[in-house]
Design an enzyme around this catalytic site. Structure first.
Site, mmCIF file in Angstrom:
data_model
loop_
_atom_site.group_PDB
_atom_site.id
_atom_site.type_symbol
_atom_site.label_atom_id
_atom_site.label_comp_id
_atom_site.label_asym_id
_atom_site.label_seq_id
_atom_site.Cartn_x
_atom_site.Cartn_y
_atom_site.Cartn_z
ATOM 1 N N GLY A 198 0.780 -1.201 0.237
ATOM 2 C CA GLY A 198 -0.015 0.498 -0.412
ATOM 3 C C GLY A 198 1.022 1.333 0.241
ATOM 4 N N ILE A 226 -6.436 -3.048 -0.609
ATOM 5 C CA ILE A 226 -8.141 -3.580 -0.922
ATOM 6 C C ILE A 226 -9.095 -1.951 -0.554
ATOM 7 C CG2 ILE A 226 -7.943 -5.920 0.166
ATOM 8 C CD1 ILE A 226 -9.796 -4.704 2.707
ATOM 9 N N ASP A 227 -8.257 -1.446 0.187
ATOM 10 C CA ASP A 227 -9.157 0.272 0.643
ATOM 11 C C ASP A 227 -8.899 1.094 -0.474
ATOM 12 O OD1 ASP A 227 -8.717 -0.782 3.304
ATOM 13 O OD2 ASP A 227 -7.061 0.619 3.794
ATOM 14 N N MET A 278 -14.438 -2.671 6.135
ATOM 15 C CA MET A 278 -13.133 -1.961 5.905
ATOM 16 C C MET A 278 -12.340 -0.958 5.705
ATOM 17 S SD MET A 278 -10.173 -4.624 6.675
ATOM 18 C CE MET A 278 -9.836 -5.931 8.313
ATOM 19 N N ARG A 280 -9.787 1.573 6.062
ATOM 20 C CA ARG A 280 -9.316 2.301 7.015
ATOM 21 C C ARG A 280 -9.689 3.562 7.206
ATOM 22 N NH1 ARG A 280 -4.088 0.544 8.628
ATOM 23 N NH2 ARG A 280 -3.619 -0.617 6.981
HETATM 24 P P1 FBP Z 1 -3.019 -2.199 3.507
HETATM 25 O O1 FBP Z 1 -3.480 -0.919 3.452
HETATM 26 O O2 FBP Z 1 -2.437 -2.451 4.319
HETATM 27 O O3 FBP Z 1 -3.574 -2.735 2.146
HETATM 28 O O4 FBP Z 1 -4.260 -2.810 4.379
HETATM 29 C C1 FBP Z 1 -5.683 -2.553 4.702
HETATM 30 C C2 FBP Z 1 -6.684 -3.052 5.692
HETATM 31 O O5 FBP Z 1 -7.212 -4.469 5.609
HETATM 32 C C3 FBP Z 1 -7.826 -2.181 6.248
HETATM 33 O O6 FBP Z 1 -8.657 -1.811 5.733
HETATM 34 C C4 FBP Z 1 -7.824 -2.308 7.628
HETATM 35 O O7 FBP Z 1 -8.068 -0.693 8.454
HETATM 36 C C5 FBP Z 1 -6.180 -2.958 7.881
HETATM 37 O O8 FBP Z 1 -5.503 -3.670 7.175
HETATM 38 C C6 FBP Z 1 -6.217 -4.089 9.387
HETATM 39 O O9 FBP Z 1 -4.611 -3.914 9.928
HETATM 40 P P2 FBP Z 1 -5.075 -5.880 10.304
HETATM 41 O O10 FBP Z 1 -4.628 -6.574 9.182
HETATM 42 O O11 FBP Z 1 -3.168 -5.211 10.945
HETATM 43 O O12 FBP Z 1 -6.005 -5.566 10.886
#
Ligand code: FBP
Length: 699
Positions: A198, A226-227, A278, A280
């Site tokens: 990312g 995925i965000d 999800m 973020r």
């Molecule tokens: P990336 O930005 O690394 O692709 O991750 C996205 C994500 O899936 C977010 O949507 C979510 O907030 C976060 O990862 C969750 O993190 P973790 O896997 O550490 O629980």
């Protein structure tokens, strides 16, 4: 004495387990999985020749951050590079040694990036070798890797997850880690390293490219998350990468599950399903889910930031004052918006529905955003100054709160004097404990707030329930009755519907749904109204039919909460993501074989359909900006959030009322269906991209 009881069964388990039909049915390789492994994604025409070249393009403009110029001098002048067909050269067909790593959360399609890279490298020269670093960047730091071969790669084609080599969130962010990584790469004799990640991971890729420049080792990034928050435009708004990979699949997986809830709730008409999705900070996933499902209410964080509470303003204006709290969204305002939707649907008999909440919504809520920023700084400051980190030092919530309390009395040097004041402490202590825990949760290795760990929906629902209780007591929240069902009950009981209708309902016969009078809020008030109207004697009991009618108008706010995130992240990719990522893998090889470094592989025109796709290398360094991380300004790849002026957002906004469906009649739910590779009826790209392409650059 123990007596052995013989097992009485006609089933010969051994024979059953040896039965070929049983073995086939129980095989770990399902038919769908086999079909996926055998599937060959389409490839862009540029890859159909014998070799490729890359052509630097001068037409794109970037606003370069002076800090990026200072920290990344060897790659800051990179240009956009377009992949084109070219003649076979020695450079292209030499045996390449390339390492690849997944970084951050999984995103559907990652395996195909590897497959594309592997196929292209082996086709150019079968002696080429591809190494997968294990469990994320730690694999580079620690020298843990596996050499990929046909068996490994073929086992994961078109399948979701990052299972092949796993992933991790480590960051190569200290001189020691950088030195260890360099040593691994040199020991392996790699020509190039590919970082699939990312914004933070591509930032890391740029720094690695800079660091390894003099060693002649190339570093290429790949836009994964995925965000959907890696979207690249140049300074003139030209789209270079419309979407990161994995977004479409995750959105489709969430949409499929949420659409099932729409079907469920409109069938047994008793639940409000509250779905956190999800993403973020950015609400791209929620926006796509709205377009895919037409759920009754979808909150888009970015759309709340400029919220103005007009009622509040007008009320203050009446007293010749300005209410500044009316500007910007607060948790309370937001809960009122939800209540409004619930009340309006209930009034037309729909005491059920589906609400979609993006996980990053807190970032757009004034008072919470301030807490997140302040706490990020306080935690980062503590970690900088101590041997043990904040969360190990203060394991219990009480200890953390105590530290905060002590802060405003005795602020350590280096922290702004009012970063945590008595008012912050008071406000923070008013929050429920689970929410305080959430806001104080450990930051990730990049210093990011972990939105997925906070039960946003729970805190919002708490406020919604409280306010609905008040509204119910005031007669403002009730279920509307259809005149037909009212009439039926009255006729069955032999009562005069019109006579009682005028007593029980407001605007009787004037609106499509019957709403019980505001003064009737309990059996006691019902009785009083009937007595006052002369329809009931003091000592007489209420007729059971009237009681039944009243009870049918009293709403219960029953909710089910859901979190969609990890499930969608692990889904098998859509056809769009399979094709996109396989072509990204091919692009990566073209960039490597043609000597590029500090570039991110991308495909231009994703928003315009496959025939228009154009593989590119996008320079990472010019896209970097200073942002606050771990309490410090740090150079990172800029994230893109939902553009509230973009067509897709405007469309969702325009459809808000329609999808809320707070009118008599059917809901407007859409069923996107399952993710299937062989499904010709599925859209070929995210709906967000389709709409933005139509309303934006034109098609
Ligand atoms: P990336 O930005 O690394 O692709 O991750 C996205 C994500 O899936 C977010 O949507 C979510 O907030 C976060 O990862 C969750 O993190 P973790 O896997 O550490 O629980």
């Amino acid at each position: 004495m123990e007596v052995a009881v013989p097992e009485k069964s006609d089933v010969d388990v051994q024979a059953l387990l040896e039965n070929t039909q049983v073995q086939k049915a129980l095989s770990s390789a399902s038919q769908v999985m086999e079909a996926r492994r055998a599937y060959q994604p389409s490839i862009c025409s540029v890859f159909k020749g014998q070799a490729t070249v890359i052509e630097s393009k001068n037409g794109y403009r970037f606003e370069i951050d002076p800090e990026a110029k200072r920290e990344l001098p060897n790659i800051i002048k990179n240009k956009v590079q377009v992949v084109a067909q070219g003649a076979v050269t020695e450079k292209y067909t030499k045996p390449h040694k390339i390492g690849i790593v997944f970084s951050g959360g999984p995103a559907p399609g990652g395996h195909n990036v590897i497959a594309g890279l592997y196929d292209a490298a082996k086709e150019a020269n079968p002696q080429s070798r591809i190494f997968g670093f294990l469990i994320g960047p730690d694999g580079i730091i620690e020298g843990d890797y596996v050499e990929l071969d046909d068996v490994i790669v073929n086992g994961y084609r078109n399948l979701g997850g990052f299972t092949m080599i796993k992933t991790g969130r480590a960051k190569i962010d200290t001189p020691e880690k950088m030195a260890l990584s360099r040593a691994t790469i040199l020991d392996l004799g790699l020509d190039a390293l590919v970082v699939v990640g990312g914004d933070d991971s591509n930032t890391n890729a740029a720094f690695l490219a800079q660091e390894l420049f003099d060693d002649g080792i190339q570093v290429i990034g790949v836009p994964k998350t995925i965000d959907g928050d890696i979207q690249v435009r140049d300074a003139d708004g030209e789209v270079l990468c419309a979407m990161s990979f994995g977004f479409h699949t995750a959105a489709r997986a969430f949409a499929q599950a949420i659409s099932n809830l729409c079907t469920d709730c409109s069938s047994d008409i008793k639940y409000w399903h509250v779905c956190k999705v999800m993403g973020r900070v950015a609400s791209h996933l929620a926006l796509e889910v709205a377009l895919q499902t037409h759920a009754n209410m979808t909150l888009i964080g970015e759309g709340l930031a400029d919220y103005v509470d007009r009622q509040r303003l007008e009320k203050a204006q009446e007293n010749d004052t300005v209410d500044y709290t009316a500007y910007g969204m607060t948790l309370r305002h937001l809960s009122r918006l939800i209540c409004d939707a619930v009340v309006r649907r209930a009034a037309v008999g729909k005491n059920y529905g589906v609400i979609v909440i993006p996980e990053g919504i807190l970032e757009f809520i004034n008072e919470i955003e301030v807490f997140i920023i302040k706490l990020n700084t306080i935690i980062a400051d503590f970690n900088d100054r101590h041997d043990k980190d904040f969360h190990t030092s203060f394991a219990l919530l009480e200890d953390k709160l105590d530290y905060l309390r002590r802060l405003f009395r005795d602020m350590p040097k280096g922290l702004a004097p009012n970063i945590w004041n008595a008012r912050d402490d008071d406000l923070f202590n008013d929050l429920p404990a689970f929410f305080q825990e959430g806001l104080l949760t450990e930051r990730d290795s990049h210093g990011n707030f972990q939105f997925s760990q906070v039960q946003t929906e729970k805190v919002l629902l708490g406020l919604v329930k409280d306010y609905l209780d008040i509204l119910r007591d005031q007669g403002g929240y009730k279920i509307g009755l259809s005149p037909a069902s009212y009439m039926k009950t009255m006729h069955k009981a032999g009562l005069d519907a019109d006579y009682y209708g005028k007593i029980l309902f407001k605007d009787y016969k004037q609106s499509e749904y019957l709403l019980i009078d505001d003064s009737i809020i309990s059996m006691r008030t019902l009785k009083a109204v009937l007595i006052q109207a002369g329809a009931l004697g003091q000592e007489e009991p209420i007729h059971p039919a009237i009681e039944k009618i009243y009870k049918a108008t009293v709403p219960k706010f029953k909710t089910q909460t859901h979190f969609y995130g990890y499930d969608g992240r692990g889904s098998d990719p859509t056809q769009f993501d399979c094709t996109y990522t396989y072509n990204l893998g091919l692009t990566v090889f073209s960039l490597v074989a043609n000597g590029a470094t500090g570039q991110m592989a991308a495909i231009r025109n994703l928003e315009h359909g496959f025939e228009n796709w154009e593989p590119l290398g996008v320079p990472i360094a010019p896209l970097m900006r200073l942002e606050e991380r771990k309490g410090r300004l740090t150079l990172v790849l800029e994230k893109s959030i939902v553009d509230v002026n973009a067509p897709a957002f405007k469309v969702v906004k325009a459809y808000r009322e329609k999808w809320l469906a707070a009118i008599p009649g059917e809901d407007q739910y859409r069923r996107p269906g399952q993710i299937r590779l062989d499904n010709e009826n599925e859209e070929d790209r995210p709906i967000t991209l389709q709409i933005n392409a139509i309303g934006g650059a034109g098609n």
